[in-house]
Design a protein around this motif. Sequence first.
Motif, short mmCIF file in Angstrom:
data_model
loop_
_atom_site.label_atom_id
_atom_site.label_comp_id
_atom_site.label_asym_id
_atom_site.label_seq_id
_atom_site.Cartn_x
_atom_site.Cartn_y
_atom_site.Cartn_z
N PHE A 8 1.98 11.74 -2.68
CA PHE A 8 2.88 10.99 -3.56
C PHE A 8 2.08 10.07 -4.48
O PHE A 8 2.39 9.94 -5.67
CB PHE A 8 3.87 10.19 -2.72
N ARG A 9 1.07 9.41 -3.93
CA ARG A 9 0.22 8.54 -4.75
C ARG A 9 -0.45 9.32 -5.87
O ARG A 9 -0.55 8.84 -7.01
CB ARG A 9 -0.86 7.88 -3.88
N PRO A 81 4.21 -3.57 -14.43
CA PRO A 81 5.03 -3.34 -13.24
C PRO A 81 6.25 -2.47 -13.49
O PRO A 81 6.92 -2.06 -12.54
CB PRO A 81 5.43 -4.75 -12.82
N ASP A 82 6.56 -2.20 -14.76
CA ASP A 82 7.71 -1.37 -15.06
C ASP A 82 7.35 0.12 -15.12
O ASP A 82 8.24 0.97 -15.29
CB ASP A 82 8.34 -1.78 -16.40
N SER A 83 6.08 0.47 -15.00
CA SER A 83 5.65 1.86 -15.07
C SER A 83 5.82 2.53 -13.69
O SER A 83 6.11 1.89 -12.69
CB SER A 83 4.19 1.95 -15.52
N THR A 84 5.61 3.85 -13.70
CA THR A 84 5.70 4.59 -12.43
C THR A 84 4.62 4.18 -11.45
O THR A 84 4.74 4.44 -10.25
CB THR A 84 5.58 6.10 -12.69
N LEU A 85 3.55 3.54 -11.94
CA LEU A 85 2.49 3.11 -11.05
C LEU A 85 2.96 2.04 -10.08
O LEU A 85 2.34 1.83 -9.03
CB LEU A 85 1.30 2.58 -11.86
N ALA A 86 4.05 1.38 -10.41
CA ALA A 86 4.56 0.35 -9.50
C ALA A 86 4.96 0.94 -8.16
O ALA A 86 4.87 0.28 -7.13
CB ALA A 86 5.75 -0.36 -10.16
N TYR A 87 5.38 2.22 -8.19
CA TYR A 87 5.77 2.84 -6.92
C TYR A 87 4.57 3.14 -6.03
O TYR A 87 4.72 3.31 -4.82
CB TYR A 87 6.55 4.12 -7.20
N VAL A 88 3.37 3.20 -6.65
CA VAL A 88 2.16 3.40 -5.84
C VAL A 88 1.94 2.20 -4.94
O VAL A 88 1.43 2.33 -3.82
CB VAL A 88 0.95 3.65 -6.76
N SER A 89 2.30 1.02 -5.42
CA SER A 89 2.09 -0.18 -4.63
C SER A 89 2.89 -0.16 -3.34
O SER A 89 2.48 -0.76 -2.34
CB SER A 89 2.47 -1.42 -5.46
N VAL A 90 4.02 0.56 -3.33
CA VAL A 90 4.82 0.64 -2.12
C VAL A 90 4.12 1.52 -1.07
O VAL A 90 4.32 1.35 0.14
CB VAL A 90 6.22 1.22 -2.45
N CYS A 91 3.27 2.41 -1.53
CA CYS A 91 2.57 3.32 -0.60
C CYS A 91 1.60 2.57 0.29
O CYS A 91 1.36 2.98 1.43
CB CYS A 91 1.84 4.41 -1.37
N THR A 92 1.00 1.50 -0.23
CA THR A 92 -0.04 0.81 0.53
C THR A 92 0.49 0.22 1.84
O THR A 92 -0.06 0.48 2.91
CB THR A 92 -0.69 -0.28 -0.32
N LEU A 94 3.21 1.05 3.39
CA LEU A 94 3.69 2.19 4.18
C LEU A 94 2.54 2.84 4.93
O LEU A 94 2.62 3.13 6.14
CB LEU A 94 4.39 3.20 3.28
N LEU A 95 1.43 3.06 4.22
CA LEU A 95 0.25 3.67 4.84
C LEU A 95 -0.34 2.73 5.89
O LEU A 95 -0.76 3.19 6.96
CB LEU A 95 -0.78 3.98 3.76
N ALA A 96 -0.37 1.45 5.60
CA ALA A 96 -0.90 0.49 6.58
C ALA A 96 -0.07 0.49 7.86
O ALA A 96 -0.61 0.41 8.97
CB ALA A 96 -0.92 -0.91 5.97
N GLY A 97 1.25 0.60 7.73
CA GLY A 97 2.09 0.67 8.92
C GLY A 97 1.83 1.92 9.73
O GLY A 97 1.81 1.89 10.97
N LEU A 98 1.62 3.04 9.03
CA LEU A 98 1.36 4.30 9.73
C LEU A 98 0.02 4.28 10.45
O LEU A 98 -0.12 4.82 11.55
CB LEU A 98 1.39 5.47 8.74
N VAL A 99 -1.00 3.68 9.81
CA VAL A 99 -2.36 3.74 10.35
C VAL A 99 -2.65 2.59 11.29
O VAL A 99 -3.26 2.79 12.36
CB VAL A 99 -3.38 3.77 9.19
N TYR A 100 -2.24 1.37 10.95
CA TYR A 100 -2.65 0.18 11.70
C TYR A 100 -1.55 -0.45 12.54
O TYR A 100 -1.81 -1.39 13.29
CB TYR A 100 -3.21 -0.88 10.74
N GLY A 138 9.92 -6.87 -2.21
CA GLY A 138 10.81 -6.59 -1.09
C GLY A 138 10.68 -5.16 -0.59
O GLY A 138 10.69 -4.89 0.62
N LEU A 139 10.51 -4.21 -1.54
CA LEU A 139 10.30 -2.83 -1.15
C LEU A 139 9.01 -2.65 -0.36
O LEU A 139 8.93 -1.82 0.56
CB LEU A 139 10.29 -1.92 -2.38
N CYS A 140 7.99 -3.44 -0.72
CA CYS A 140 6.73 -3.37 0.03
C CYS A 140 6.93 -3.80 1.48
O CYS A 140 6.39 -3.18 2.41
CB CYS A 140 5.68 -4.25 -0.65
#
Length: 397
Positions: A8-9, A81-92, A94-100, A138-140
Motif C-alpha cells: 500500500f505504501r 498533507p492534502d495529497s495521497t502521501l498523507a495516507y502513507v503516514s497512517v501506515c507507520t 499500523l506497521l509498528a503495531g504489527l511488528v512491535y 487521530g487516524l494514526c
Amino acid sequence: MCRQVFGFRLAMIALATPTALVNANDGLPTRLVGAAVVVTFMTSYVLFRDWERFGPLLLRHPSLLAVDTLFGALLLIAAGPDSTLAYVSVCTPLLAGLVYGWRGAAVFASLQALLLLLIHAAQENPAPGITESALLPGLCVIAGAVGSSLRNLMLRFGAATQALTTVQARLAVTEAVSAERARLAREMHDSVAKTLHGVALAADGLTTSANADRMDPALVRQQAALVARSARRAAAESRELLADLRRESDPAQATDVLVELAARTRDFSTRSGLPAVYRPTGAHAVPPVPPAVARQLLTIASEAMENAHRHARPTRVDVSAGVHGDLLRISVYDDGRGLPPGTTLEQLRRAGHFGLVGMVERAASVGARIRIGRGGHPQGTEVRLELPLAALTTPTA
C-alpha cells in the motif's frame, strides 16, 4: 500482513511523488525530496518483495522505522498533507503495531501524529478547524491500535495453529504405531500361525504313522524330524515378532535415531564413494523414537542421500540431526545442481519420479513437516525434516 502494508505504501508514494517534486523549490529542496522518494520507495519495495529476509532486521532495530518516518515526513512537507502521501503516514503506526506491539504502536503513533500537527501548523493556509487538522493524527492513533490488535490476534492464531500441528503429529505417530502393530499381527498370522498349523499337521501324521499296524521306522523318523524343524522355525519367528513388539511398547527399546542415521550415512558413503559426513546438532538429547516413526524418518534421509547420488551429481553430502527448540530436525544437503526452478510434486508425479513424492507422503504419515529446496544455501538441495517433540511423548502402549 506487513508485506501488504508496504505494498500500500508503494502505491501511495508512486501517486504522490509528482506532487511532491512539483511543490518542492528548485535546487537543494528538490534534490532532498528526490532522495527521500528514492529511499522510501526502495525501502518499501525491498521489504515488500523479501519481507522474510529483511523483516527480522526491522524487528531488531526500531530505529530504522524511525528514520523511515523522518524521510516520509520530508515528503509530506513537500507534497502537503492534502495529497495521497498523507495516507502513507497512517501506515507507520499500523506497521509498528504489527511488528512491535502496543508499546511500539504508541511511540510511533505519537511521533507520526506530532509530525502531522507540526506540518499542519507550518502551512501557509492551515485548516480552518481543529477537526480537519486532527483527522490524520487521530487516524494514526487508530491505526496503531488496529495494528497492535491484529498482532495479538495473529499470535493467538499462531499458538492455536502450533497446538493443532502438535495434536496432528501425535495422532499421526499413534496411527503409525498402530499400523506397525497391524503389520506385526498380519505377519504373525502369515508366519507363526501357518507354521504352527504345519506342525500340527505333521504331528497328526506322526501319530497316525506311530499307531499303524505295520509302523515304518524311516517314515516315523522323517515325520518326527519335520515336526522338530517346524517347531524350531515357529519358535524363531515368535522370538523375532516378540522382539519387535517389545521395541514398540517399551520406550527404552526405542530407536536411537542419531546413531542409526550416522551408521546409514557411513554406509552410504562406503557404497557410493561419495563423501558423506554426519554431524549432530542442537543442545539437547533426542528422546526415544518409536520404531515405526524412526523407520519413516530414516527412510526419508536414506532416500534423500540416494536421490542426491543418482540425480544431482554433488561433490559431497552433509547430514545433520538434533533437537532445535521443540522440533527434532533432520537435514540432508548436497551441493549438486539442485531441482529445476518451478518444480512441483504434481509435475514429478506425472513424470513418474516418485522419490520426492514418497518422501513427502512418509513425512505426512508421522506428522512431520518436510521442506525440499535450496534452504539457506546458494546452490544444491536441502531436504529438511522437522517432527514436533510433543508427538514422541504420546503413550504407544
